[in-house]
Design a protein around this motif. Structure first.
Motif, mmCIF file in Angstrom:
data_model
loop_
_atom_site.group_PDB
_atom_site.id
_atom_site.type_symbol
_atom_site.label_atom_id
_atom_site.label_comp_id
_atom_site.label_asym_id
_atom_site.label_seq_id
_atom_site.Cartn_x
_atom_site.Cartn_y
_atom_site.Cartn_z
ATOM 1 N N GLU A 25 50.573 53.599 54.461
ATOM 2 C CA GLU A 25 49.559 53.077 54.076
ATOM 3 C C GLU A 25 48.363 52.756 54.926
ATOM 4 O O GLU A 25 48.746 52.507 56.072
ATOM 5 C CB GLU A 25 50.026 51.542 53.499
ATOM 6 N N VAL A 26 47.167 52.961 54.662
ATOM 7 C CA VAL A 26 46.094 52.884 55.311
ATOM 8 C C VAL A 26 45.256 51.544 55.050
ATOM 9 O O VAL A 26 44.533 51.004 55.868
ATOM 10 C CB VAL A 26 45.168 54.129 55.347
ATOM 11 N N LEU A 27 45.085 51.440 53.897
ATOM 12 C CA LEU A 27 44.291 50.200 53.165
ATOM 13 C C LEU A 27 44.759 49.434 52.269
ATOM 14 O O LEU A 27 45.638 49.811 51.180
ATOM 15 C CB LEU A 27 43.062 50.747 52.790
ATOM 16 N N ARG A 28 44.992 48.085 52.452
ATOM 17 C CA ARG A 28 45.503 47.251 51.425
ATOM 18 C C ARG A 28 44.600 46.196 51.249
ATOM 19 O O ARG A 28 44.100 45.381 52.209
ATOM 20 C CB ARG A 28 46.893 46.662 51.992
ATOM 21 N N VAL A 29 44.070 46.100 49.953
ATOM 22 C CA VAL A 29 43.401 44.881 49.636
ATOM 23 C C VAL A 29 44.056 43.928 48.912
ATOM 24 O O VAL A 29 44.743 44.438 47.952
ATOM 25 C CB VAL A 29 42.279 45.482 48.918
ATOM 26 N N GLU A 30 44.084 42.524 49.007
ATOM 27 C CA GLU A 30 44.987 41.552 48.469
ATOM 28 C C GLU A 30 43.857 40.378 47.912
ATOM 29 O O GLU A 30 43.177 39.821 48.739
ATOM 30 C CB GLU A 30 45.799 41.036 49.435
ATOM 31 N N HIS A 31 44.025 40.409 46.677
ATOM 32 C CA HIS A 31 43.641 39.146 45.936
ATOM 33 C C HIS A 31 42.101 39.134 46.323
ATOM 34 O O HIS A 31 41.664 37.974 46.703
ATOM 35 C CB HIS A 31 44.356 37.810 46.326
ATOM 36 N N LEU A 32 41.437 40.016 46.185
ATOM 37 C CA LEU A 32 40.173 39.873 46.629
ATOM 38 C C LEU A 32 39.168 39.379 45.459
ATOM 39 O O LEU A 32 39.205 39.976 44.279
ATOM 40 C CB LEU A 32 39.447 41.285 46.882
ATOM 41 N N TYR A 33 38.266 38.605 45.949
ATOM 42 C CA TYR A 33 37.356 37.834 44.822
ATOM 43 C C TYR A 33 36.057 37.969 45.467
ATOM 44 O O TYR A 33 35.791 37.988 46.799
ATOM 45 C CB TYR A 33 37.598 36.209 44.651
ATOM 46 N N GLY A 34 34.906 38.364 44.840
ATOM 47 C CA GLY A 34 33.786 38.337 45.059
ATOM 48 C C GLY A 34 32.932 39.127 44.522
ATOM 49 O O GLY A 34 33.403 40.109 43.966
ATOM 50 N N ASN A 35 31.278 39.130 44.419
ATOM 51 C CA ASN A 35 30.520 39.913 43.741
ATOM 52 C C ASN A 35 31.006 40.138 42.222
ATOM 53 O O ASN A 35 30.645 41.190 41.829
ATOM 54 C CB ASN A 35 30.635 41.323 44.511
ATOM 55 N N GLY A 36 31.608 39.110 41.559
ATOM 56 C CA GLY A 36 32.067 39.289 40.111
ATOM 57 C C GLY A 36 33.406 39.927 39.966
ATOM 58 O O GLY A 36 33.905 39.678 38.893
ATOM 59 N N ASP A 37 33.957 40.231 41.006
ATOM 60 C CA ASP A 37 35.573 40.736 40.940
ATOM 61 C C ASP A 37 36.389 39.758 41.127
ATOM 62 O O ASP A 37 36.079 38.671 41.977
ATOM 63 C CB ASP A 37 35.608 41.767 41.706
ATOM 64 N N LYS A 38 37.591 39.704 40.278
ATOM 65 C CA LYS A 38 38.456 38.525 40.566
ATOM 66 C C LYS A 38 39.677 39.010 40.754
ATOM 67 O O LYS A 38 40.458 39.803 40.069
ATOM 68 C CB LYS A 38 38.394 37.963 39.166
ATOM 69 N N ASP A 39 40.326 38.750 41.815
ATOM 70 C CA ASP A 39 41.891 38.823 42.118
ATOM 71 C C ASP A 39 42.117 40.310 42.208
ATOM 72 O O ASP A 39 43.189 40.489 41.427
ATOM 73 C CB ASP A 39 42.673 37.852 41.210
#
Lengths: 528, 318
Positions: A280-294
């Motif tokens: 695994e190189v990238l993991r995004v967790e529960h990202l909120y911002g810019n209109g995107d939710k979780d």
């Protein structure tokens, strides 16, 4: 092709639904016959024919790039079709122009508002029209007449307020009033609910139904399928610029509509590649911002991770947050298992993340500058001794990428403005790679470039992942996405609605998720 | 279409300014008495040196996509402060110069900060700054000029090294410095990137806000250097000094091929633009043309330069 159903059946259904104002055969108010629109290298509309009946709400749907917008522009006279005829009220036209369209009673509400923000709602409604004699504008008269229009729609809007102070919904209504004030008979609405909240959508629907009662024919374009079942009488499906079919809304369900939209064969071939997915190189967790939710997902070494979704679903917004171009509200980003803080594009570049933006000319390249200048701009510090640019290294690097990517140019000093779209895109990729990116986000990498150049971009992407890089690919071109990705994450209105593994790739399924369907049957991968 | 289409505009962009310079030079050499004398040539160079330094600064701002109308006001205030410190407070030359330069950079940074933080258009920010500083310059002494600078200080404006006036030497050093920064350093490339495409620059990892503040500070630096020369040359701090600079600077920059919309232009072109304006000023005076007519000529020249710039942008799009 779907044959029109019998009039008897039609009458029955209309009577049952209670919306039948005219019991008998409706008149065809607008017909499109064998319309073709060619752009260099691509046929946007392909021998399209369909009919719209007077007084109906006729929905027009299709995937991204199906040709809906081109069709609207043809009807409003913004563009001239290559061939074919448009029949309005029994009169035949080989093309429309904006004035002619207006005379024929065709009004369009585009996705982008065409209001003047600084002036009042009333002024906007009657913009460009002479409503009183003499050289002075009778503002009170305009406001009174605008109010009448809004009263007819049963909405309350302060007509003297500048439209910039109105909510998006009210602005939308002002747009409608503007069209209606011009005695419109056919109103085309392109994604009218996109900027609206749920309660505002209901108001808009009420207005649309009122317009219908007054005899206005409505062509309604929307990505939100559930809206059609609430509002439309009939629905026409387009795919790849061609007509697929027209159905009465009562005769069809969501699954069938999606099948009609998606049912295309994969015509293009995609180059194969040999890669083993690494760690695994990238993991995004529960990202909120810019209109995107979780939003949570992972990316592995050597993987191409696709992001599907409708235009405006929030995919580009997500990528911009990951790249540090827009702020993250909350959530965590891990690179090789280590949490990283990305507050700016520079942080992202330093962490080995590269971003190839969707709007190449506005965001990707510096058009007045040379190829070599562009190649090293993302990582200038590495090409300088702290102060001065190392021009030898610049030349070598640019020549290297030119050779590797086959950028067709007489010289590396050539201004990027003078290159073709495909070659410009290669410069953007070179510029991203010259910054030592390990993870490259391709946002609509093949938009606006011809078929041959597309294949080259695909090959290049394959080479990159074979060489150990990892790619995130946002694309609205479903075959491309399915042809290139190892996995596909689907986003709908800022929320992740599913993640599909290569073995489960299926257009209908992905399109269903992209239209807000639930992920049933596949279990959500646990991110912990 | 992979080939560059060379239009006359492209040729103009490349050589037009030099042809223009040659034409102006030959015209005055023939028409204006004593124009070609050694003394007059040196005179022209001395006249343009102070102006040219400011134009270099203004050009950097314009290449970065901005604009600075406040340079004249900055010069006036820095000039007054220099006079006040050296004459009224008997401060040493070196500290006075250091403080003057510092204040110039401060004014510039302020322009940049306001533009970046409050999202006000550069033309408004620097127009406001111009008005404020023009007022401040008069407020320092109530409108009186300050005279009687230390003799060593006047050398900066009046002295010679060999046969070459000191201001000319400072000008040459300054443009070489400006040319190196804009062409050879990564900082210069970032400035071109910022003016050429701000969003792409941001996505290329450039801290556009910090860079903007820096460029305006650099212009303030240029204005303060010019103020030092100005006070030294006239041996006086004049509160009304520099009032014609904002627009003269833009005239020279545009004439030199700096694009109003940013991202394009060369320091070498700017130098030629400065010299053309210098020759015009000098030659028209030698010919006895009245100053109002000089203004007419400058106005027409600016219009021609900008019209060509706009024409180019328009053909670019199509």
């Amino acid at each position: 092709m779907h044959k029109p159903d019998s009039a008897v059946f039609k009458r029955k259904v209309w009577a049952a639904s209670g919306s039948g104002m005219r019991g008998n055969m409706a008149n065809t108010i607008l017909s499109v016959r064998e319309i073709v629109k060619d752009y260099p290298g691509v046929r946007a509309i392909d021998h399209l024919s369909f009919d719209v009946e007077e007084g109906e709400i006729h929905a027009l749907i299709g995937e991204n790039g199906a040709g809906k917008s081109t069709l609207i522009k043809t009807l409003s006279g913004a563009i001239t079709p290559t061939s074919g005829t448009i029949i309005v009220n029994g009169r035949e036209f080989s093309k429309m122009d904006p004035i002619l369209a207006k005379e024929q009673g065709i009004g369009v509400i585009y996705q982008e508002f065409t209001l003047v923000p600084g002036i009042s709602a009333a002024e906007n409604v009657f913009l460009g029209e002479k409503t009183s004699a003499g050289i002075f504008v009778d503002i009170k008269d305009r406001e009174r007449r605008a109010k009448e229009l809004f009263d007819q729609m049963h909405v309350e809007i302060d007509v003297s307020k500048p439209v910039r102070d109105l909510s998006p919904a009210c602005q939308q209504i002002v747009e409608i009033a503007k069209a209606v004030s011009k005695d419109v008979k056919i109103l085309i609405m392109d994604e009218p609910t996109a900027p609206l909240t749920v309660s505002e959508v209901e108001t808009l629907f009420q207005i649309v139904r009122n317009l219908k009662k007054r005899g206005v024919t409505i062509i309604y374009i929307s990505h939100r399928l559930e809206e059609l079942f609430e509002l439309a009488d009939r629905v026409t499906v387009m795919r790849d610029g061609a007509y697929v079919g027209t159905e009465k809304i009562q005769d069809i369900d969501r699954q069938k509509l999606i099948a009609m939209m998606a049912g295309r064969e994969l015509k293009e071939t995609f180059p194969s590649r040999n890669t083993d997915l690494g760690e695994e190189v990238l993991r995004v967790e529960h990202l909120y911002g810019n209109g995107d939710k979780d939003i949570s997902f992972t990316l592995h070494k050597g993987e191409i991770l696709g992001f599907a979704g409708l235009v405006g679903a929030g995919r580009t917004e997500l990528m911009r947050v990951i790249y540090g171009a827009d702020p993250m509200e909350s959530g965590k980003i891990f690179l090789h298992g280590q949490e990283v803080q990305i507050h700016s594009c520079n942080d992202a570049i330093a962490s080995g993340i590269g971003y190839i933006p969707e709007d190449r000319k506005a965001q990707g390249v510096f058009l007045p500058m040379s190829i070599k200048w562009n190649t090293i701009i993302n990582n200038l510090k590495a090409f300088s001794n702290g102060i001065f640019v190392d021009e030898k290294k610049e030349n070598e690097t640019a020549a290297d990428y030119q050779k590797k990517f086959g950028i067709k140019t007489p010289s590396l000093d050539q201004r990027v403005r003078n290159l073709s779209g495909g070659n410009q895109q290669k410069v953007v990729i070179a510029k991203t790679l010259a910054a030592n990116s390990e993870i490259i986000i391709f946002d609509e990498p093949t938009r606006g470039i011809d078929v041959g150049a597309k294949q080259e971009i695909y090959k290049l992407m394959n080479e990159l992942v074979e060489g150990g890089k990892s790619i995130i690919m946002v694309s609205s071109d479903m075959p491309e996405l399915m042809g290139m990705s190892d996995r596909i994450v689907v986003i709908y209105e800022g929320v992740k609605t599913g993640e599909v593994a290569k073995e489960e790739f299926n257009q209908n399924y992905i399109l269903d998720l992209a239209s807000g369907g639930n992920e049933n049957g596949t279990d959500e991968k646990n991110m912990d | 279409m992979e080939q560059t289409k060379k239009t006359w505009i492209d040729y103009y962009k490349k050589f037009g300014i030099y042809i223009f310079l040659a034409a102006v030079f030959i015209f005055f050499a023939a028409a204006a008495p004593n124009f070609l004398s050694y003394k007059n040539i040196i005179n022209i160079l001395r006249q343009v040196s102070m102006f040219g330094i400011v134009v270099t600064g203004v050009s950097a701002v314009m290449i970065g996509g901005g604009m600075d109308l406040s340079v004249g006001g900055q010069m006036a205030v820095v000039g007054m402060i220099l006079g006040y410190f050296m004459v009224n407070m008997n401060m040493g030359i070196v500290p006075a110069i250091v403080i003057g330069i510092f204040i110039g950079c401060l004014f510039g940074s302020l322009n940049g900060l306001v533009a970046v933080k409050l999202h006000v258009a550069p033309i408004i920010v620097t127009l406001s700054m111009m008005l404020v500083l023009q007022g401040v310059a008069y407020l320092i002494t109530g409108g009186y000029p300050i005279t009687g600078m230390p003799e060593a200080f006047t050398m900066i404006g009046q002295g010679y090294i060999g046969v070459i006036p000191v201001p000319v030497i400072i000008f040459v050093i300054f443009i070489i410095f400006g040319w190196i920064v804009m062409n050879k350093t990564y900082l210069g490339r970032h400035i071109y990137a910022l003016g050429g495409n701000k969003e792409a620059a941001r996505l290329a990892g450039i801290n556009v806000d910090r860079l903007t503040v820096f460029i305006y500070a650099f212009t303030g630096f240029a204005a303060s250097i010019a103020a030092i020369i100005m006070v030294g040359r006239t041996n006086a701090s004049q509160p009304g000094a520099g009032s014609s600079y904002p627009f003269d600077c833009m005239t020279a920059a545009c004439l030199g091929g700096i694009s109003i919309s940013g991202g394009e232009g060369k320091i070498s072109g700017v130098v030629v633009g400065v010299i053309i304006l210098g020759i015009l000023d000098n030659g028209l005076v030698l010919m006895g043309v009245n100053s109002n007519f000089q203004s007419v000529v400058k106005g027409l020249i600016l219009l021609a330069a900008v019209a060509i710039d706009c024409y180019q942008v328009k053909t670019k799009k199509s």
